[in-house]
Design a protein around this motif. Structure first.
Motif, mmCIF file in Angstrom:
data_model
loop_
_atom_site.group_PDB
_atom_site.id
_atom_site.type_symbol
_atom_site.label_atom_id
_atom_site.label_comp_id
_atom_site.label_asym_id
_atom_site.label_seq_id
_atom_site.Cartn_x
_atom_site.Cartn_y
_atom_site.Cartn_z
ATOM 1 N N ASN A 1 0.824 -1.212 0.000
ATOM 2 C CA ASN A 1 0.000 0.000 0.000
ATOM 3 C C ASN A 1 0.857 1.259 0.000
ATOM 4 O O ASN A 1 0.527 2.250 -0.673
ATOM 5 N N ARG B 1 2.298 1.702 -3.491
ATOM 6 C CA ARG B 1 1.255 2.062 -4.453
ATOM 7 C C ARG B 1 0.827 3.517 -4.298
ATOM 8 O O ARG B 1 0.646 4.244 -5.285
ATOM 9 N N VAL B 2 0.673 3.969 -3.035
ATOM 10 C CA VAL B 2 0.257 5.352 -2.799
ATOM 11 C C VAL B 2 1.377 6.320 -3.157
ATOM 12 O O VAL B 2 1.152 7.344 -3.814
ATOM 13 N N SER C 1 1.687 7.013 -6.902
ATOM 14 C CA SER C 1 0.529 7.540 -7.630
ATOM 15 C C SER C 1 0.703 9.021 -7.941
ATOM 16 O O SER C 1 1.367 9.765 -7.204
ATOM 17 N N THR C 2 0.096 9.458 -9.043
ATOM 18 C CA THR C 2 0.133 10.882 -9.404
ATOM 19 C C THR C 2 -0.645 11.723 -8.402
ATOM 20 O O THR C 2 -0.322 12.897 -8.197
ATOM 21 N N LEU C 3 -1.679 11.132 -7.785
ATOM 22 C CA LEU C 3 -2.447 11.865 -6.783
ATOM 23 C C LEU C 3 -1.579 12.225 -5.589
ATOM 24 O O LEU C 3 -1.624 13.355 -5.091
ATOM 25 N N GLN D 1 1.720 12.517 -5.531
ATOM 26 C CA GLN D 1 2.736 13.480 -5.933
ATOM 27 C C GLN D 1 2.172 14.889 -5.998
ATOM 28 O O GLN D 1 2.799 15.849 -5.537
ATOM 29 N N TYR E 1 -8.989 8.524 -0.766
ATOM 30 C CA TYR E 1 -8.680 7.093 -0.741
ATOM 31 C C TYR E 1 -9.675 6.336 0.139
ATOM 32 O O TYR E 1 -10.166 5.270 -0.239
ATOM 33 N N ASP F 1 -10.706 2.696 -0.589
ATOM 34 C CA ASP F 1 -9.419 1.991 -0.519
ATOM 35 C C ASP F 1 -8.844 2.256 0.877
ATOM 36 O O ASP F 1 -8.037 3.156 1.077
ATOM 37 N N GLY G 1 -4.971 2.021 1.258
ATOM 38 C CA GLY G 1 -4.283 3.183 0.716
ATOM 39 C C GLY G 1 -4.471 4.412 1.592
ATOM 40 O O GLY G 1 -3.526 5.183 1.809
#
Length: 319
Positions: free
Chosen positions: A80, A83-84, A87-89, A91, A279, A285, A288
């Motif tokens: 997790n 993955r987080v 992610s573009t979110l 960043q 999230y 999620d 996340g």
């Protein structure tokens, strides 16, 4: 001649020496427990509402779950977090968080200082201005967000009417990725400025004004008085305001982000706090969201530690 053993005289009410020196009395035991009894409610509340949720969040960050009670939580380890973080979110949220924090230093920490010094210098005449500055703090952030949505509406908003009277076209600030985040920053600054001004006024109240008069008699000007006297004595208050503002600035902008932009346009206004909400309660999620929460917790701990080490060393505490 008979020998008689000397008999010990027993005095009524006497306490054996062992009971006095060898074992603590019941009264002393009660006295030792008294502080813990006073601390017990606070410790219990912290354990139930702070430390246990933190441990539960750390556990949820290691599993895959979608808030469905009928679904089992599958252990995925540190997946997790990776993955987080990739992610573009995340960043965009991390970059915007740095912008929010960077803007809060001059606007929410430093700007209230000259305002507070001015109100402090005018004495009783400043009460009216203090009330005006503190009034936005009393208004709910929901009300503030809705009010500014109406003011900044590009079709029928009050700002558009004013611009039309001047022959100008009012831009849609909330739809532009370059301006939307600064609108959120400006609204949150207007909302909390008066609160920080009052905190600085409380710090200024401890400064003896006779010291200022003595410096004026020695020929010191306003700038010298501020730099040599007021600023050093105000640094403990500055330390508190800086740390609390940086920690809570992401919570302060959550409501206007949710009401006015929902993190957009193109994730230009989201931050780590709002990312966690997306999230956890938009995409469900939970793993996340919990991983993002733990990353945010570590980030805030580092920021608070750095600020405390840097600012507290320069703070001047009155003896």
């Amino acid at each position: 001649m008979s020998l008689h053993q000397p008999q010990k005289q027993v005095v009524a009410g006497a306490v054996p020496a062992g009971a006095v020196y060898g074992q603590p009395s019941a009264r002393r035991e009660r006295r030792d427990l008294t502080p813990w009894l006073y601390l017990a409610p606070t410790v219990l509340l912290l354990a139930v509402f702070t430390y246990w949720p933190l441990l539960q969040t750390a556990y949820l960050s290691l599993v895959d779950w979608n808030l469905n009670p009928g679904q089992s939580a599958d252990f995925v380890g540190l997946n997790n977090y990776g993955r987080v973080a990739g992610s573009t979110l995340f960043q965009a949220a991390f970059l915007n968080t740095l912008i929010y924090i960077g803007a809060s230093i001059p606007l929410k920490v430093l700007l209230p200082i000259p305002v507070a010094v001015f109100l402090w210098s005018v004495g009783q005449k400043g009460h009216f201005y203090r009330a005006i500055l503190f009034l936005p703090t009393l208004i709910s952030f929901v009300v503030v967000g809705i009010a500014f949505l109406w003011i900044l509406n590009p079709i029928f908003g009050y700002a558009k009417v004013i611009f039309a009277e001047l022959g100008l076209r009012f831009p849609n600030l909330l739809a532009d990725p370059d301006t939307a985040i600064w609108v959120i920053i400006g609204i949150s600054t207007w909302k909390v400025l008066g609160f920080n001004v009052l905190i600085y006024l409380a710090g200024l109240a401890s400064i003896n004004k006779e010291l200022i008069e003595a410096m004026r008699m020695d020929g010191a000007g306003d700038i010298t008085i501020f730099r040599r006297l007021i600023w050093p004595l105000l640094t403990p208050t500055l330390t508190f305001v800086a740390i609390s503002t940086v920690i809570f600035t992401m919570q302060q902008v959550f409501t206007p982000i949710d009401l006015m932009t929902e993190g957009g346009p193109s994730n230009s206004t989201t931050n780590l706090f709002y990312m966690i909400y997306q999230y956890s309660f938009v995409t469900f999620d939970v793993g996340g969201g919990a991983a993002g929460t733990m990353m945010l917790f570590g980030f805030l701990m580092i920021m608070a530690f750095v600020q405390f080490r840097v600012l507290d060393r320069r703070a001047h505490y009155q003896q």
